[in-house]
Scaffold this motif. Structure first.
Motif, PDB file in Angstrom:
ATOM      1  N   ALA A   1       0.816  -1.212   0.000  1.00 14.54           N
ATOM      2  CA  ALA A   1       0.000   0.000   0.000  1.00 14.54           C
ATOM      3  C   ALA A   1       0.850   1.264   0.000  1.00 14.54           C
ATOM      4  O   ALA A   1       0.492   2.269  -0.627  1.00 14.54           O
ATOM      5  N   ASP A   2       1.993   1.222   0.705  1.00 14.24           N
ATOM      6  CA  ASP A   2       2.848   2.414   0.749  1.00 14.24           C
ATOM      7  C   ASP A   2       3.837   2.474  -0.410  1.00 14.24           C
ATOM      8  O   ASP A   2       4.610   3.430  -0.534  1.00 14.24           O
ATOM      9  N   GLY A   3       3.814   1.462  -1.268  1.00 13.42           N
ATOM     10  CA  GLY A   3       4.668   1.454  -2.444  1.00 13.42           C
ATOM     11  C   GLY A   3       6.124   1.131  -2.193  1.00 13.42           C
ATOM     12  O   GLY A   3       6.936   1.188  -3.115  1.00 13.42           O
ATOM     13  N   MET A   4       6.474   0.750  -0.967  1.00 13.04           N
ATOM     14  CA  MET A   4       7.881   0.527  -0.622  1.00 13.04           C
ATOM     15  C   MET A   4       8.287  -0.944  -0.598  1.00 13.04           C
ATOM     16  O   MET A   4       9.445  -1.268  -0.320  1.00 13.04           O
ATOM     17  N   MET A   5       7.364  -1.835  -0.879  1.00 14.88           N
ATOM     18  CA  MET A   5       7.660  -3.266  -1.008  1.00 14.88           C
ATOM     19  C   MET A   5       6.998  -3.775  -2.279  1.00 14.88           C
ATOM     20  O   MET A   5       5.894  -3.331  -2.637  1.00 14.88           O
ATOM     21  N   ARG A   6       7.676  -4.689  -2.965  1.00 16.69           N
ATOM     22  CA  ARG A   6       7.052  -5.305  -4.125  1.00 16.69           C
ATOM     23  C   ARG A   6       7.416  -6.781  -4.167  1.00 16.69           C
ATOM     24  O   ARG A   6       8.571  -7.160  -3.947  1.00 16.69           O
TER      25      ARG A   6
END
Length: 352
Positions: free
Chosen positions: A89-94
């Protein structure tokens, strides 16, 4: 002036690396200048050395290139074998799902559109076996030619993986095909270092050859890193000709001897026999010019040098990236000189 400050930085780096060659117990992390790439403070994220770097010259704006590579949903369009991507959700993990079903979780460390900087790391356990991994992508404008240059650096401990470098070279080629362009540079290695730059010139191959090879004695007319040249003619054709180039960034002169010269293939090579830092035990540069059509050509310079044992990998990696930078300046200076009929502005500035 940036050029002069770069000379001073390189001279300082060489001094540090030389001292480390005689004091292997001192770590590179303690002695080397901080590693900063755009908005990425590398040393705060990993102490591993840079194993390799790839540069791609692209026919697209910096904004368009950065927007594409920093969007995690595009990973599968860049790296082969990625079947799916899920982003936190925060874009810092994929989470990357590979073709065989393996899931690799990457952490986004930096994503800074203002400085065109993007960094991510692989987990401790990953399919390529890279430890203390960090990848840094930096996008910059391609000087006066328009378009952009993407740099992709990889830091990790241990032996460099041929599979890893092949994977990322293929990814760089995908970017070149998407935006238009080509892989313009790469460097890697510790015991044996290889640097390579390739550029497309809007100049016939014969004109490039005349300047870079036949006018070997006068490279200081276009090369901003060379202040002056003393030439020794071997009187036996080009083989054996010597030029001594005073390069402020190295604090002295290099003695370069032509060892190969092939007018039919537009290829020549020279060894640098004097003037290199003590940790460099051999050094060869090869220039080649390939016709593209009547009015353009592809120019490549590849430099290979060996290093003395006992120098920490981090120190060699730092020096390697500086040599890569200077080699890039040289081929860019040549392109500008031939396409515009005058030296690059930085060459004119370096004379004053």
């Amino acid at each position: 002036m940036r050029l002069i400050s770069t000379f001073k930085t390189t001279a300082a780096v060489i001094a540090v690396v030389t001292s480390l060659a005689g004091a292997a117990t001192v770590t590179a992390a303690q002695e080397m200048p901080p590693r900063v790439v755009g908005a990425v403070l590398v040393d705060e994220l990993t102490l591993a050395p840079m194993q390799f770097e790839i540069e791609v010259e692209l026919a697209a704006s910096t904004a368009d290139v950065f927007a594409f590579v920093s969007d995690s949903m595009n990973v599968g369009k860049i790296i082969d074998g990625v079947a799916g991507v899920e982003v936190s959700a925060d874009g810092m993990m994929r989470d990357l799902t590979l073709a065989d079903g393996t899931v690799v979780s990457e952490t986004i460390k930096v994503s800074d559109a203002s400085q065109m900087s993007f960094a991510y790391s692989l987990p401790a356990e990953n399919p390529m076996g890279l430890s203390n991994h960090l990848a840094v992508i930096q996008v910059r404008a391609a000087d006066e030619r328009g378009g952009s240059v993407l740099s992709w650096q990889h830091y990790f401990d241990g032996e460099a993986s041929a599979d890893a470098s092949a994977l990322y070279l293929a990814a760089a080629q995908r970017l070149a095909e998407r935006f238009g362009g080509y892989i313009s540079g790469e460097h890697s290695g510790f015991a044996e270092v290889t640097l390579s730059h390739t550029r497309t010139f809007d100049v016939p191959a014969t004109a490039v050859w005349a300047e870079v090879a036949e006018n070997y004695a006068n490279a200081h007319e276009w090369a901003s890193v060379i202040q002056s040249i003393e030439f020794e003619d071997a009187d036996a054709g080009a083989i054996g000709d010597v030029r001594s180039c005073f390069i402020p960034g190295l604090g002295g002169a290099t003695r370069e001897v032509i060892t190969r010269y092939d007018e039919d293939s537009f290829t020549y090579a020279y060894t640098i026999e004097e003037g290199m830092p003590p940790f460099v035990t051999s050094n060869e540069a090869v220039w080649s010019v390939t016709p593209v059509d009547e009015g353009s050509s592809e120019v490549n310079v590849t430099i290979t040098f060996s290093t003395a044992p006992g120098v920490p990998p981090g120190a060699i990696a730092f020096a390697r990236s500086n040599f890569f930078f200077f080699a890039g300046l040289g081929i860019e200076d040549l392109r500008y000189f031939l396409e515009n009929g005058e030296p690059h502005p930085r060459e004119i500035a370096s004379r004053s």
